[in-house]
Design an enzyme around this catalytic site. Structure first.
Site: not given
Lengths: 306, 198
Positions: A144-145, A220
């Site tokens: 995700h990062e 996000e």
């Protein structure tokens, strides 16, 4: 737009549409506000370059600033072979160079990424998150990062934040200016005109803030989506989010004694509040919504639905 | 939350404090808590208030004189954030809780209920949370907020604001509620107290 080897959000058209629409609206807001300031003959437009420089500095230094402000320590492959192996594997899948890897020694579980492009990226995890997550879950979190890096979210938000930061500066300046009756400007501003500029600035600030929040939210979701595509396991990130923060996110940093000693009012421009990185548990969007979307994606992937 | 137990909020300080005695007894029987001897009451001092001004003498009378006096040892400490702590020490946990209640009650009975911030109990946790077993004991605090009449666990990991072990606190809060403690339901109210002087 130049094509890159990194993946974009191409699988979720609705999200992409909403995101570009938000960016478009921000652009319009920028333009209208700039014209308004020029039209109002405010000398205040000189603030723009200053804020611009600040943001550029922050943008180019973000990795160093983050390292400094969080106490993250860069670690070598010898010190953390497992973590490096995991990051390398994921970076390869994204087709990006190996980012630098850092560790923050705290029990609070979290992770973040920063860096203006994949070449200057840094990904950091806390010792707390390393201890609490399984390998599969930690991999999803790092995925995700790295998705934030691949999608160049730091750059998108730096640009988007420019307007919000500028207006928040202007608001503060105008407020003090009106309070103390101008700083000796020769062109005696009439009070009404000044008030008008102040009000418009406030309105632009709030609209800008809302648009930036929406944009953050889309980035996000986008990173959740991209990360899930890369790992092929959306459930892992959902598990990680639920495991760590389902209950934890609400527990505050605040000291109870602050209830008894009233705070002096402060105006902190958004740019100074340590932005420039994408944190795993940013408050937007709500966690339940992210988990729900990931679970849906998981179901779609598993049953081959599109 | 379920229909049974844990869903009611205590109406007064004593009914809340009595849940500490119950929960502590249960957890000690399970071997998850080692008895702690210390607790504290924290409030904002006000020298305009005669009772607070003379707190040392007043507490001597309240805790030592008369029938059923708990004779709990106490010390007065001022922290660097403008608050005053009454630190109490007693080998008998029931007496400790009742002294804490008495101190708080005396302060609010003397026109200073607004000044009362919290009562804090120190407890060593020896059970298991999230695959970690704390054999030698994990120092935890149960904070009681006078304004909300509820408790929550606090596990600081450092001296500065924000340094706390949230996942452990969350799990403990869940367990403590199961064992009858009046646990604060809103997590955003679980504010910490860094630098507790005991």
């Amino acid at each position: 737009m130049t094509s890159t080897t990194t993946r974009k959000f191409h699988k979720d058209r609705g999200l992409v549409t909403r995101m570009y629409f938000t960016m478009f609206m921000l652009g319009i807001l920028y333009a209208v506000f700039a014209l308004f300031l020029l039209g109002a003959g405010t000398p205040l437009i000189f603030v723009a370059p200053i804020v611009g420089i600040m943001i550029v500095v922050q943008y180019y230094m973000s990795d160093k600033l983050i390292l400094m402000s969080t106490g993250a320590k860069e670690v070598s492959a010898e010190q953390q072979p497992e973590l490096h192996r995991m990051v390398k594997l994921l970076a390869d899948r994204y087709g990006m160079p190996m980012p630098r890897v850092a560790i923050i020694d705290t029990a609070i579980p979290n992770a973040f990424a920063t860096g203006r492009n994949p070449k200057n990226a840094l990904v950091a995890v806390t010792t707390g998150i390393q201890q609490r997550l399984s390998e599969r879950e930690l991999q999803a979190v790092i995925g995700h990062e790295l998705a934030h890096v691949a999608n160049r979210d730091m750059r998108v938000l730096a640009i988007a934040n420019f307007l919000v930061t500028l207006t928040s500066f202007l608001m503060t300046m105008l407020f003090w200016n009106m309070l103390f009756g101008g700083m000796g400007g020769r062109r005696s501003n009439n009070g009404g005109g000044m008030m008008m500029v102040y009000l418009v600035t406030i309105i632009v600030y709030f609209i800008g803030q809302l648009l930036v929040l929406a944009l953050t939210r889309y980035r996000e979701y986008g990173a959740d989506h991209t990360g899930a595509e890369i790992s092929g396991d959306p459930g892992a990130l959902a598990d990680a989010l639920e495991k760590i923060s389902g209950t934890v996110a609400g527990i505050p940093d605040k000291d109870l004694r602050k209830l008894q000693t009233a705070n002096a009012f402060l105006i902190i421009p958004a740019a100074l509040k340590g932005q420039g990185s994408m944190n795993l548990f940013s408050t937007h969007p709500p966690l339940q919504e992210r988990v729900k979307r990931l679970r849906e994606l998981e179901a779609r992937m598993r049953y081959g639905l599109r | 939350m379920g229909i049974f137990g844990g869903s009611k909020t205590p109406k007064n300080d004593w009914s809340a404090m009595s849940t500490v005695i119950k929960a502590e007894a249960k957890l000690q029987a399970l071997g998850e808590i080692t008895p702690a001897r210390r607790a504290g009451v924290i409030y904002r001092n006000d020298d305009e208030n005669g009772f607070l001004k003379d707190i040392d003498r007043e507490l001597n009378t309240i805790l030592y004189v008369g029938q059923g006096a708990t004779k709990t040892a106490f010390e007065i400490e001022d922290d660097d954030r403008g608050m005053r702590w009454i630190v109490l020490e007693d080998g008998n946990f029931n007496d400790l809780v009742s002294s804490v209640y008495t101190v708080g009650n005396a302060i609010s009975a003397n026109d200073a209920s607004e000044n009362l911030l919290a009562a804090v109990f120190e407890l060593y946790f020896t059970g298991t949370v999230e695959d970690n077993t704390y054999r030698s004991g994990l120092r935890t605090y149960w904070i009681y907020r006078y304004d909300r009449k509820t408790f929550y666990p606090f596990v600081p990991t450092g001296e500065s604001e924000g340094e706390r072990d949230r996942p452990t606190e969350a799990r403990m809060g869940h367990d403590l509620r199961k064992h009858g403690l009046a646990v604060e339901k809103s997590l955003t109210e679980w504010m910490g107290l860094w630098g507790i002087p005991f």
